[in-house]
Design a protein around this motif. Structure first.
Motif, PDB file in Angstrom:
ATOM      1  N   GLN A 194       5.290 -27.775  27.851  1.00  0.00           N
ATOM      2  CA  GLN A 194       4.491 -27.591  26.495  1.00  0.00           C
ATOM      3  C   GLN A 194       2.822 -27.244  26.906  1.00  0.00           C
ATOM      4  O   GLN A 194       2.514 -26.528  26.014  1.00  0.00           O
ATOM      5  CB  GLN A 194       4.803 -28.655  25.444  1.00  0.00           C
ATOM      6  CG  GLN A 194       4.527 -28.452  23.986  1.00  0.00           C
ATOM      7  CD  GLN A 194       5.156 -27.157  23.660  1.00  0.00           C
ATOM      8  OE1 GLN A 194       6.129 -27.044  23.759  1.00  0.00           O
ATOM      9  NE2 GLN A 194       4.269 -26.389  22.810  1.00  0.00           N
ATOM     10  N   VAL A 195       2.319 -28.421  27.337  1.00  0.00           N
ATOM     11  CA  VAL A 195       1.012 -28.251  27.703  1.00  0.00           C
ATOM     12  C   VAL A 195       0.634 -26.910  28.366  1.00  0.00           C
ATOM     13  O   VAL A 195      -0.458 -26.104  27.886  1.00  0.00           O
ATOM     14  CB  VAL A 195       0.329 -29.571  28.337  1.00  0.00           C
ATOM     15  CG1 VAL A 195      -1.096 -29.278  28.772  1.00  0.00           C
ATOM     16  CG2 VAL A 195       0.314 -30.758  27.438  1.00  0.00           C
ATOM     17  N   GLN A 196       1.449 -26.732  29.289  1.00  0.00           N
ATOM     18  CA  GLN A 196       1.143 -25.278  30.149  1.00  0.00           C
ATOM     19  C   GLN A 196       1.423 -23.846  29.300  1.00  0.00           C
ATOM     20  O   GLN A 196       0.449 -23.351  29.230  1.00  0.00           O
ATOM     21  CB  GLN A 196       1.988 -25.209  31.347  1.00  0.00           C
ATOM     22  CG  GLN A 196       1.868 -26.140  32.510  1.00  0.00           C
ATOM     23  CD  GLN A 196       0.321 -25.889  33.010  1.00  0.00           C
ATOM     24  OE1 GLN A 196      -0.024 -24.683  32.973  1.00  0.00           O
ATOM     25  NE2 GLN A 196      -0.353 -26.936  33.543  1.00  0.00           N
ATOM     26  N   TRP A 255       0.799 -23.947  25.994  1.00  0.00           N
ATOM     27  CA  TRP A 255      -0.512 -24.171  24.889  1.00  0.00           C
ATOM     28  C   TRP A 255      -1.513 -23.301  25.743  1.00  0.00           C
ATOM     29  O   TRP A 255      -2.285 -22.484  25.261  1.00  0.00           O
ATOM     30  CB  TRP A 255      -0.702 -25.281  24.618  1.00  0.00           C
ATOM     31  CG  TRP A 255       0.267 -25.955  23.609  1.00  0.00           C
ATOM     32  CD1 TRP A 255       0.973 -25.492  22.669  1.00  0.00           C
ATOM     33  CD2 TRP A 255       0.143 -27.214  23.335  1.00  0.00           C
ATOM     34  NE1 TRP A 255       1.568 -26.191  22.033  1.00  0.00           N
ATOM     35  CE2 TRP A 255       1.320 -27.419  22.383  1.00  0.00           C
ATOM     36  CE3 TRP A 255      -0.281 -28.398  24.002  1.00  0.00           C
ATOM     37  CZ2 TRP A 255       1.871 -28.831  21.815  1.00  0.00           C
ATOM     38  CZ3 TRP A 255       0.271 -29.717  23.280  1.00  0.00           C
ATOM     39  CH2 TRP A 255       1.261 -29.954  22.282  1.00  0.00           C
ATOM     40  N   ARG A 256      -1.869 -23.735  27.067  1.00  0.00           N
ATOM     41  CA  ARG A 256      -2.863 -23.207  27.632  1.00  0.00           C
ATOM     42  C   ARG A 256      -2.619 -21.783  28.166  1.00  0.00           C
ATOM     43  O   ARG A 256      -3.650 -20.996  28.007  1.00  0.00           O
ATOM     44  CB  ARG A 256      -3.008 -24.015  29.159  1.00  0.00           C
ATOM     45  CG  ARG A 256      -3.609 -25.329  29.169  1.00  0.00           C
ATOM     46  CD  ARG A 256      -3.571 -25.742  30.624  1.00  0.00           C
ATOM     47  NE  ARG A 256      -4.040 -27.187  30.454  1.00  0.00           N
ATOM     48  CZ  ARG A 256      -3.986 -27.958  31.679  1.00  0.00           C
ATOM     49  NH1 ARG A 256      -3.572 -27.607  32.711  1.00  0.00           N
ATOM     50  NH2 ARG A 256      -4.434 -29.251  31.382  1.00  0.00           N
ATOM     51  N   TYR A 257      -1.427 -21.485  28.383  1.00  0.00           N
ATOM     52  CA  TYR A 257      -1.070 -19.836  28.728  1.00  0.00           C
ATOM     53  C   TYR A 257      -1.445 -19.136  27.354  1.00  0.00           C
ATOM     54  O   TYR A 257      -1.966 -18.115  27.345  1.00  0.00           O
ATOM     55  CB  TYR A 257       0.210 -19.725  29.053  1.00  0.00           C
ATOM     56  CG  TYR A 257       0.587 -18.271  29.589  1.00  0.00           C
ATOM     57  CD1 TYR A 257       0.180 -17.694  30.549  1.00  0.00           C
ATOM     58  CD2 TYR A 257       1.661 -17.749  28.805  1.00  0.00           C
ATOM     59  CE1 TYR A 257       0.587 -16.418  30.933  1.00  0.00           C
ATOM     60  CE2 TYR A 257       1.994 -16.526  29.066  1.00  0.00           C
ATOM     61  CZ  TYR A 257       1.350 -15.780  30.193  1.00  0.00           C
ATOM     62  OH  TYR A 257       1.479 -14.451  30.564  1.00  0.00           O
ATOM     63  N   ASP A 258      -0.860 -19.559  26.204  1.00  0.00           N
ATOM     64  CA  ASP A 258      -1.212 -19.108  24.913  1.00  0.00           C
ATOM     65  C   ASP A 258      -2.644 -18.677  24.728  1.00  0.00           C
ATOM     66  O   ASP A 258      -3.055 -17.688  24.079  1.00  0.00           O
ATOM     67  CB  ASP A 258      -0.459 -19.903  23.719  1.00  0.00           C
ATOM     68  CG  ASP A 258       1.117 -19.733  23.838  1.00  0.00           C
ATOM     69  OD1 ASP A 258       1.612 -18.746  24.372  1.00  0.00           O
ATOM     70  OD2 ASP A 258       1.946 -20.434  23.084  1.00  0.00           O
ATOM     71  N   ARG A 259      -3.288 -19.796  24.910  1.00  0.00           N
ATOM     72  CA  ARG A 259      -4.883 -19.846  24.565  1.00  0.00           C
ATOM     73  C   ARG A 259      -5.333 -18.776  25.652  1.00  0.00           C
ATOM     74  O   ARG A 259      -6.203 -17.807  25.107  1.00  0.00           O
ATOM     75  CB  ARG A 259      -5.481 -20.894  24.846  1.00  0.00           C
ATOM     76  CG  ARG A 259      -6.926 -21.291  24.456  1.00  0.00           C
ATOM     77  CD  ARG A 259      -7.534 -22.406  24.589  1.00  0.00           C
ATOM     78  NE  ARG A 259      -8.032 -22.717  26.125  1.00  0.00           N
ATOM     79  CZ  ARG A 259      -7.483 -23.900  26.627  1.00  0.00           C
ATOM     80  NH1 ARG A 259      -6.757 -24.772  26.073  1.00  0.00           N
ATOM     81  NH2 ARG A 259      -7.651 -23.843  28.054  1.00  0.00           N
ATOM     82  N   LYS A 260      -4.882 -18.461  26.815  1.00  0.00           N
ATOM     83  CA  LYS A 260      -5.824 -17.682  27.685  1.00  0.00           C
ATOM     84  C   LYS A 260      -5.204 -16.113  27.139  1.00  0.00           C
ATOM     85  O   LYS A 260      -5.888 -15.060  27.460  1.00  0.00           O
ATOM     86  CB  LYS A 260      -5.048 -17.793  29.235  1.00  0.00           C
ATOM     87  CG  LYS A 260      -5.732 -18.976  29.902  1.00  0.00           C
ATOM     88  CD  LYS A 260      -5.328 -19.061  31.284  1.00  0.00           C
ATOM     89  CE  LYS A 260      -6.079 -20.097  31.975  1.00  0.00           C
ATOM     90  NZ  LYS A 260      -5.771 -20.288  33.423  1.00  0.00           N
ATOM     91  N   GLN A 277      -7.412 -15.255  24.331  1.00  0.00           N
ATOM     92  CA  GLN A 277      -8.635 -14.924  24.688  1.00  0.00           C
ATOM     93  C   GLN A 277      -8.735 -13.380  25.456  1.00  0.00           C
ATOM     94  O   GLN A 277      -9.385 -12.901  25.112  1.00  0.00           O
ATOM     95  CB  GLN A 277      -9.135 -15.898  25.751  1.00  0.00           C
ATOM     96  CG  GLN A 277      -9.607 -17.123  25.191  1.00  0.00           C
ATOM     97  CD  GLN A 277     -10.098 -18.330  26.263  1.00  0.00           C
ATOM     98  OE1 GLN A 277      -9.606 -18.084  27.495  1.00  0.00           O
ATOM     99  NE2 GLN A 277     -10.344 -19.347  25.705  1.00  0.00           N
TER     100      GLN A 277
END
Length: 178
Positions: free
Chosen positions: A33-35, A37-42, A45
């Motif tokens: 789930q953390v990955q 979220w990071r991928y969604d944020r990238k 951007q």
């Protein structure tokens, strides 16, 4: 006795397996789930950077289009002014030719040509020198027939129109060259 001891063996094995799956799988799911979220944020951007880039490209294209429209408008105005001056020169030349043609027709003016005073073979009866009572002090001249004079004026009229058209074409090419 604990609650674990009260459970039958098959349920106990299943409980241990579920407990181990929760202990091992919980962090894996949490890491997954953390990955995400990071991928969604990238991705967000990257989408924002792409949107900004597209916006800049659109603005640059709009500025360039405006500049090209301004150039085109300026060229159209120059060509219009050139066309007006060409038309004015052409109409002035036509008016002058018409005026000269009218003066020739009414015999207000007569066209004449210079004669070669040394040409004896021409057999011209025009005296080589002006008479004492004459106003003309120049070289000997012969007057042209009015019909021939009209044809000469028509030829020069066409030549004048051709020269004016040539000047207009040259001005147009110079304007395009700039």
């Amino acid at each position: 006795m604990s609650a674990f001891d009260l459970m039958p063996f098959s349920s106990r094995t299943l409980g241990v397996a579920v407990l181990l799956a929760l202990v091992a799988g919980g962090p894996a799911v949490l890491a997954w789930q953390v990955q995400a979220w990071r991928y969604d944020r990238k991705l967000a951007q990257a989408a924002q950077v792409q949107a900004q880039t597209l916006n800049q490209i659109t603005q640059a294209a709009a500025i360039q289009q405006k500049a090209e429209q301004d150039k085109r408008l300026a060229l159209e105005q120059q060509l219009s002014a050139s066309e007006q001056s060409h038309y004015r020169a052409l109409s002035d030349a036509q008016r002058d030719q018409d005026r000269l043609r009218d003066r020739l027709a009414t015999a207000d003016v007569r066209l004449s040509v210079l004669l070669d005073a040394d040409d004896v073979a021409a057999g011209c009866a025009v005296p080589a020198t002006a008479s004492a009572g004459g106003v003309d002090h120049g070289p000997p001249r012969a007057r042209l027939d009015p019909a021939h004079a009209q044809r000469i004026i028509a030829i020069t009229d066409e030549g004048d129109r051709g020269l004016i058209a040539l000047q207009a074409c040259q001005a147009y090419v110079r304007a395009l060259g700039r």
